[in-house]
Design a protein around this motif. Structure first.
Motif, PDB file in Angstrom:
ATOM      1  N   TYR A   1      26.995  45.016  45.768  1.00 58.49           N
ATOM      2  CA  TYR A   1      26.753  45.522  43.671  1.00 58.49           C
ATOM      3  C   TYR A   1      25.637  46.322  44.193  1.00 58.49           C
ATOM      4  O   TYR A   1      24.622  45.725  44.303  1.00 58.49           O
ATOM      5  CB  TYR A   1      27.389  45.003  42.942  1.00 58.49           C
ATOM      6  CG  TYR A   1      26.854  43.855  41.956  1.00 58.49           C
ATOM      7  CD1 TYR A   1      25.419  44.019  40.946  1.00 58.49           C
ATOM      8  CD2 TYR A   1      26.441  42.718  42.737  1.00 58.49           C
ATOM      9  CE1 TYR A   1      24.685  42.680  40.250  1.00 58.49           C
ATOM     10  CE2 TYR A   1      25.492  40.986  42.916  1.00 58.49           C
ATOM     11  CZ  TYR A   1      25.117  41.559  41.406  1.00 58.49           C
ATOM     12  OH  TYR A   1      24.078  40.175  41.026  1.00 58.49           O
TER      13      TYR A   1
ATOM     14  N   TRP B   1      26.440  52.111  37.702  1.00 54.29           N
ATOM     15  CA  TRP B   1      26.093  50.183  38.537  1.00 54.29           C
ATOM     16  C   TRP B   1      27.335  50.581  39.576  1.00 54.29           C
ATOM     17  O   TRP B   1      28.697  51.603  38.766  1.00 54.29           O
ATOM     18  CB  TRP B   1      27.045  49.230  37.564  1.00 54.29           C
ATOM     19  CG  TRP B   1      25.841  49.239  36.842  1.00 54.29           C
ATOM     20  CD1 TRP B   1      24.908  49.285  35.749  1.00 54.29           C
ATOM     21  CD2 TRP B   1      25.078  47.646  37.109  1.00 54.29           C
ATOM     22  NE1 TRP B   1      24.254  48.441  35.814  1.00 54.29           N
ATOM     23  CE2 TRP B   1      23.604  47.967  36.211  1.00 54.29           C
ATOM     24  CE3 TRP B   1      24.902  47.595  38.669  1.00 54.29           C
ATOM     25  CZ2 TRP B   1      22.706  47.327  36.625  1.00 54.29           C
ATOM     26  CZ3 TRP B   1      24.069  46.135  38.752  1.00 54.29           C
ATOM     27  CH2 TRP B   1      22.908  46.502  37.608  1.00 54.29           C
TER      28      TRP B   1
ATOM     29  N   ASN C   1      28.472  48.577  33.761  1.00 64.24           N
ATOM     30  CA  ASN C   1      27.511  47.913  33.589  1.00 64.24           C
ATOM     31  C   ASN C   1      27.623  46.867  34.752  1.00 64.24           C
ATOM     32  O   ASN C   1      28.375  46.389  34.985  1.00 64.24           O
ATOM     33  CB  ASN C   1      27.211  47.084  32.198  1.00 64.24           C
ATOM     34  CG  ASN C   1      28.094  46.858  31.549  1.00 64.24           C
ATOM     35  OD1 ASN C   1      29.589  45.347  32.543  1.00 64.24           O
ATOM     36  ND2 ASN C   1      29.505  46.967  30.939  1.00 64.24           N
ATOM     37  N   GLU C   2      26.226  45.827  34.572  1.00 60.61           N
ATOM     38  CA  GLU C   2      26.371  44.640  35.586  1.00 60.61           C
ATOM     39  C   GLU C   2      27.462  43.400  35.460  1.00 60.61           C
ATOM     40  O   GLU C   2      27.816  43.111  36.152  1.00 60.61           O
ATOM     41  CB  GLU C   2      24.718  44.159  35.650  1.00 60.61           C
ATOM     42  CG  GLU C   2      24.299  43.147  35.849  1.00 60.61           C
ATOM     43  CD  GLU C   2      22.961  42.494  36.469  1.00 60.61           C
ATOM     44  OE1 GLU C   2      22.730  42.089  37.473  1.00 60.61           O
ATOM     45  OE2 GLU C   2      22.503  42.671  35.463  1.00 60.61           O
ATOM     46  N   GLU C   3      27.051  43.580  34.578  1.00 64.79           N
ATOM     47  CA  GLU C   3      28.591  42.877  34.186  1.00 64.79           C
ATOM     48  C   GLU C   3      29.427  42.701  34.388  1.00 64.79           C
ATOM     49  O   GLU C   3      30.307  41.529  35.294  1.00 64.79           O
ATOM     50  CB  GLU C   3      28.242  42.687  32.375  1.00 64.79           C
ATOM     51  CG  GLU C   3      29.389  40.688  32.014  1.00 64.79           C
ATOM     52  CD  GLU C   3      29.753  40.743  30.908  1.00 64.79           C
ATOM     53  OE1 GLU C   3      30.615  40.480  29.484  1.00 64.79           O
ATOM     54  OE2 GLU C   3      28.452  41.535  29.904  1.00 64.79           O
ATOM     55  N   GLU C   4      30.246  43.781  34.103  1.00 71.27           N
ATOM     56  CA  GLU C   4      31.108  44.037  34.522  1.00 71.27           C
ATOM     57  C   GLU C   4      31.574  44.173  36.317  1.00 71.27           C
ATOM     58  O   GLU C   4      32.522  43.678  37.035  1.00 71.27           O
ATOM     59  CB  GLU C   4      32.175  45.982  34.530  1.00 71.27           C
ATOM     60  CG  GLU C   4      32.338  45.824  32.445  1.00 71.27           C
ATOM     61  CD  GLU C   4      33.108  46.961  32.663  1.00 71.27           C
ATOM     62  OE1 GLU C   4      33.510  47.947  33.996  1.00 71.27           O
ATOM     63  OE2 GLU C   4      32.989  47.438  31.637  1.00 71.27           O
TER      64      GLU C   4
ATOM     65  N   ILE D   1      29.680  42.000  38.016  1.00 73.27           N
ATOM     66  CA  ILE D   1      29.625  40.608  38.697  1.00 73.27           C
ATOM     67  C   ILE D   1      31.640  40.722  38.623  1.00 73.27           C
ATOM     68  O   ILE D   1      31.219  39.469  39.137  1.00 73.27           O
ATOM     69  CB  ILE D   1      28.684  40.504  38.164  1.00 73.27           C
ATOM     70  CG1 ILE D   1      27.726  40.036  38.078  1.00 73.27           C
ATOM     71  CG2 ILE D   1      28.663  38.447  38.367  1.00 73.27           C
ATOM     72  CD1 ILE D   1      26.391  39.271  37.897  1.00 73.27           C
ATOM     73  N   GLN D   2      31.901  40.906  37.730  1.00 72.52           N
ATOM     74  CA  GLN D   2      33.802  40.178  37.223  1.00 72.52           C
ATOM     75  C   GLN D   2      34.048  41.056  38.737  1.00 72.52           C
ATOM     76  O   GLN D   2      35.112  39.972  38.998  1.00 72.52           O
ATOM     77  CB  GLN D   2      33.713  40.550  36.201  1.00 72.52           C
ATOM     78  CG  GLN D   2      33.287  39.817  34.896  1.00 72.52           C
ATOM     79  CD  GLN D   2      33.843  40.674  33.469  1.00 72.52           C
ATOM     80  OE1 GLN D   2      33.980  41.574  33.857  1.00 72.52           O
ATOM     81  NE2 GLN D   2      33.638  39.443  32.337  1.00 72.52           N
TER      82      GLN D   2
ATOM     83  N   GLN E   1      33.599  38.906  42.124  1.00 69.32           N
ATOM     84  CA  GLN E   1      34.205  37.640  41.713  1.00 69.32           C
ATOM     85  C   GLN E   1      35.789  37.258  41.769  1.00 69.32           C
ATOM     86  O   GLN E   1      36.243  37.017  42.224  1.00 69.32           O
ATOM     87  CB  GLN E   1      33.236  36.489  40.440  1.00 69.32           C
ATOM     88  CG  GLN E   1      32.489  36.442  40.330  1.00 69.32           C
ATOM     89  CD  GLN E   1      31.944  35.977  39.082  1.00 69.32           C
ATOM     90  OE1 GLN E   1      32.924  35.970  38.086  1.00 69.32           O
ATOM     91  NE2 GLN E   1      31.433  34.942  38.609  1.00 69.32           N
TER      92      GLN E   1
ATOM     93  N   ASP F   1      24.479  35.512  39.280  1.00 72.65           N
ATOM     94  CA  ASP F   1      23.498  34.994  37.587  1.00 72.65           C
ATOM     95  C   ASP F   1      25.088  33.936  37.273  1.00 72.65           C
ATOM     96  O   ASP F   1      25.769  35.321  36.882  1.00 72.65           O
ATOM     97  CB  ASP F   1      23.001  36.242  37.525  1.00 72.65           C
ATOM     98  CG  ASP F   1      21.961  36.502  38.281  1.00 72.65           C
ATOM     99  OD1 ASP F   1      21.344  35.829  39.348  1.00 72.65           O
ATOM    100  OD2 ASP F   1      21.560  37.593  37.948  1.00 72.65           O
TER     101      ASP F   1
END
Length: 90
Positions: A25, A33, A55-58, A60-61, A64, A90
C-alpha cells in the motif's frame, strides 16, 4: 511509493498447488492512497488488482482484512499460506 507488506506462498506438490500472494500500500503519483494486491501461480504472470482508498488508515484496514482472509486458506484450498516476507503495520 508503495510499501510492501507481505509476500505469502501456498504449496502442495502432491495436489499441484503453487500459489503466491503479495500486498502493498502507499500513495500513487497523484497522492491517492492505493492498495496493490498481486496473486497467482508461482512463476506465472499473476493478476494485480489496485484498489483506491480514502486515506492511510483505510489502506491499513484493507490490508489487514485481506491478510486475515488468507488465514482461512486451509479450509478453502486445503493448504495454508506461509510467510516469505512481512513488514509490520503501524
Amino acid at each position: 511509493m508503495l510499501t510492501p507488506v507481505a509476500y505469502l506462498e501456498a504449496k502442495d506438490a502432491s495436489r499441484n498447488i503453487h500459489r503466491a500472494y503479495s500486498i502493498a500500500y502507499g500513495q500513487d503519483l497523484f497522492g491517492n492512497w492505493v492498495v496493490e494486491t498481486t496473486y497467482g501461480r508461482i512463476g506465472g504472470k499473476g493478476r494485480t488488482i489496485v484498489t483506491v482508498v480514502n486515506n492511510e488508515e483505510e489502506a491499513i484496514q484493507y490490508v489487514q482484512k485481506a491478510l486475515k482472509r488468507r488465514q482461512s486458506s486451509p479450509k478453502r484450498i486445503g493448504v495454508g499460506y506461509e510467510e516469505r516476507m512481512t513488514v509490520g503495520l503501524d
